[in-house]
Every structure is written in C-alpha cells, then in structure tokens.
Design an enzyme around this catalytic site. Structure first.
Site, PDB file in Angstrom:
ATOM      1  N   GLY A   1      32.786  34.007  43.215  1.00  0.00           N
ATOM      2  CA  GLY A   1      33.172  34.638  44.471  1.00  0.00           C
ATOM      3  C   GLY A   1      32.577  36.032  44.570  1.00  0.00           C
ATOM      4  O   GLY A   1      32.287  36.663  43.545  1.00  0.00           O
TER       5      GLY A   1
ATOM      6  N   GLN B   1      31.186  44.558  47.345  1.00  0.00           N
ATOM      7  CA  GLN B   1      30.605  44.509  46.002  1.00  0.00           C
ATOM      8  C   GLN B   1      29.089  44.660  46.008  1.00  0.00           C
ATOM      9  O   GLN B   1      28.497  44.921  44.956  1.00  0.00           O
ATOM     10  CB  GLN B   1      30.988  43.213  45.286  1.00  0.00           C
TER      11      GLN B   1
ATOM     12  N   CYS C   1      36.040  39.956  37.045  1.00  0.00           N
ATOM     13  CA  CYS C   1      35.466  40.419  38.306  1.00  0.00           C
ATOM     14  C   CYS C   1      34.043  40.883  38.034  1.00  0.00           C
ATOM     15  O   CYS C   1      33.801  41.588  37.050  1.00  0.00           O
ATOM     16  CB  CYS C   1      36.294  41.587  38.846  1.00  0.00           C
ATOM     17  N   LEU C   2      33.111  40.520  38.903  1.00  0.00           N
ATOM     18  CA  LEU C   2      31.709  40.917  38.706  1.00  0.00           C
ATOM     19  C   LEU C   2      31.538  42.435  38.767  1.00  0.00           C
ATOM     20  O   LEU C   2      30.556  42.959  38.251  1.00  0.00           O
ATOM     21  CB  LEU C   2      30.823  40.254  39.775  1.00  0.00           C
TER      22      LEU C   2
ATOM     23  N   HIS D   1      41.605  36.947  45.208  1.00  0.00           N
ATOM     24  CA  HIS D   1      40.849  38.009  44.534  1.00  0.00           C
ATOM     25  C   HIS D   1      39.828  38.642  45.491  1.00  0.00           C
ATOM     26  O   HIS D   1      39.715  39.872  45.578  1.00  0.00           O
ATOM     27  CB  HIS D   1      40.149  37.406  43.302  1.00  0.00           C
ATOM     28  N   GLU D   2      39.102  37.803  46.227  1.00  0.00           N
ATOM     29  CA  GLU D   2      38.067  38.340  47.122  1.00  0.00           C
ATOM     30  C   GLU D   2      38.681  39.070  48.316  1.00  0.00           C
ATOM     31  O   GLU D   2      38.149  40.092  48.761  1.00  0.00           O
ATOM     32  CB  GLU D   2      37.115  37.238  47.590  1.00  0.00           C
TER      33      GLU D   2
ATOM     34  N   HIS E   1      39.487  42.523  47.435  1.00  0.00           N
ATOM     35  CA  HIS E   1      38.325  43.427  47.510  1.00  0.00           C
ATOM     36  C   HIS E   1      38.181  44.027  48.909  1.00  0.00           C
ATOM     37  O   HIS E   1      37.785  45.182  49.053  1.00  0.00           O
ATOM     38  CB  HIS E   1      37.026  42.680  47.184  1.00  0.00           C
TER      39      HIS E   1
HETATM   40 NI    NI Z   1      35.994  40.796  41.994  1.00  0.00          NI
END
Ligand code: NI
Length: 167
Positions: A46, A51, A90-91, A132-133, A136
């Site tokens: 995701g 991000q 998380c990226l 989660h997204e 963000h």
């Molecule tokens: Ni994330």
C-alpha cells in the site's frame, strides 16, 4: 516511468493532512500510475500520496488477492469492527515492524479513477492496509498507533538509528 523516492519518518509532508482531490484529471491519473509503480518497486502492499511528497488524498494498495492494484481517491472509513493485533510495517519507516492493534474489519468509501463512488470492505490484510493508508492521509504514522510505552521505545530506536547507533 521513474520510481519516486519514498519519504521517510521525520519528513514534514508525512504529518500534513492531505487535500481532497476535486477533479480527477490527467495529473491525478499520472499520480496514481506513479504510486502503483513505486508501491510495487518498494515492494509494498500500500502507498499513500504523501509518501511520495504529494499531499493529496489518494491511496493505492494490493491486498495480495486476485484483484491486483486498486486505487481510492478521497477515501474515508465508513465503519470498523472487531479488533486484532498484527505486526505492521510502513515504507516510510523501513526495517521496523511493531505489533499494532486495530479494528479487524473496515469498510471504506472513496472514488475510483473513473470518478464513481467505490466501496471496499474486509478484514485481514485488506482491512489493515486500508486503515493504514487512510491514516497517512490524516498525517498519522503507525507509531502513533502504538501504546505509550512501545511508542517511546520505538521513537528511541528511530532516533538512534538516524544517528547510526544500535537500535
Ligand atoms: Ni505506511
């Protein structure tokens, strides 16, 4: 198409609430394509537009089912239920995983790239990645979903890591 560098923990863009998309124009179509490519390149399941430094309300995800990459524009959580703990990463905070408790089930609604209202609901990875997204898009990182004590430890590790010290 170039992969976009993923913004890391500490970058202020990750703390901003994302602006709603008012028109699904060519720029949004391009943004989505770039986000999907960046997500797969990472690799991740995701990605939210902030991000890659774009503070707009767009998420892409692939819940590792047979439906491939999907997109939601201006998504909102309609309903959640249950509770479950899961090791989440998380990226934007690469290399870290923490057990995070969230609702197990989520129903979310947004717009598809065609501008139509689109709903997704589910539990497991789908419910998790959607929540989660969408976090963000509100400037919330997974660290804020930790209990107080774990959050303190996590922040200490991240600070030490940034200084090149041991975790
Ligand atoms: Ni994330």
């Amino acid at each position: 198409m170039a992969l976009f560098p993923i913004r890391r923990f500490g970058d202020p863009v990750l703390r901003l609430p994302a602006s709603p998309v008012l028109e699904i124009d060519d720029a949004v179509q391009r943004l989505v394509a770039e986000m999907v490519e960046t997500m797969y390149g990472a690799p991740g399941v995701g990605l939210a537009a902030p991000q890659i430094g774009v503070s707009r309300s767009v998420i892409v995800f692939d819940a590792q089912d047979d439906r491939g990459a999907r997109v939601l524009i201006n998504p909102e959580v309609v309903e959640t239920g249950g509770e479950y703990e899961y090791d989440e990463g998380c990226l934007s905070v690469p290399g870290y995983y923490w057990p995070i408790t969230r609702p197990g089930f989520a129903h979310v609604r947004g717009l598809g790239l065609d501008g139509r209202e689109t709903d997704y609901s589910g539990d497991g990875l789908l419910g998790r990645v959607l929540q989660h997204e969408i976090d963000h898009l509100h400037g919330i990182l997974l660290i804020e979903r930790l209990d107080k004590k774990t959050r303190k430890q996590a922040l200490r590790s991240l600070r030490n890591d940034a200084l090149g010290l041991e975790k």
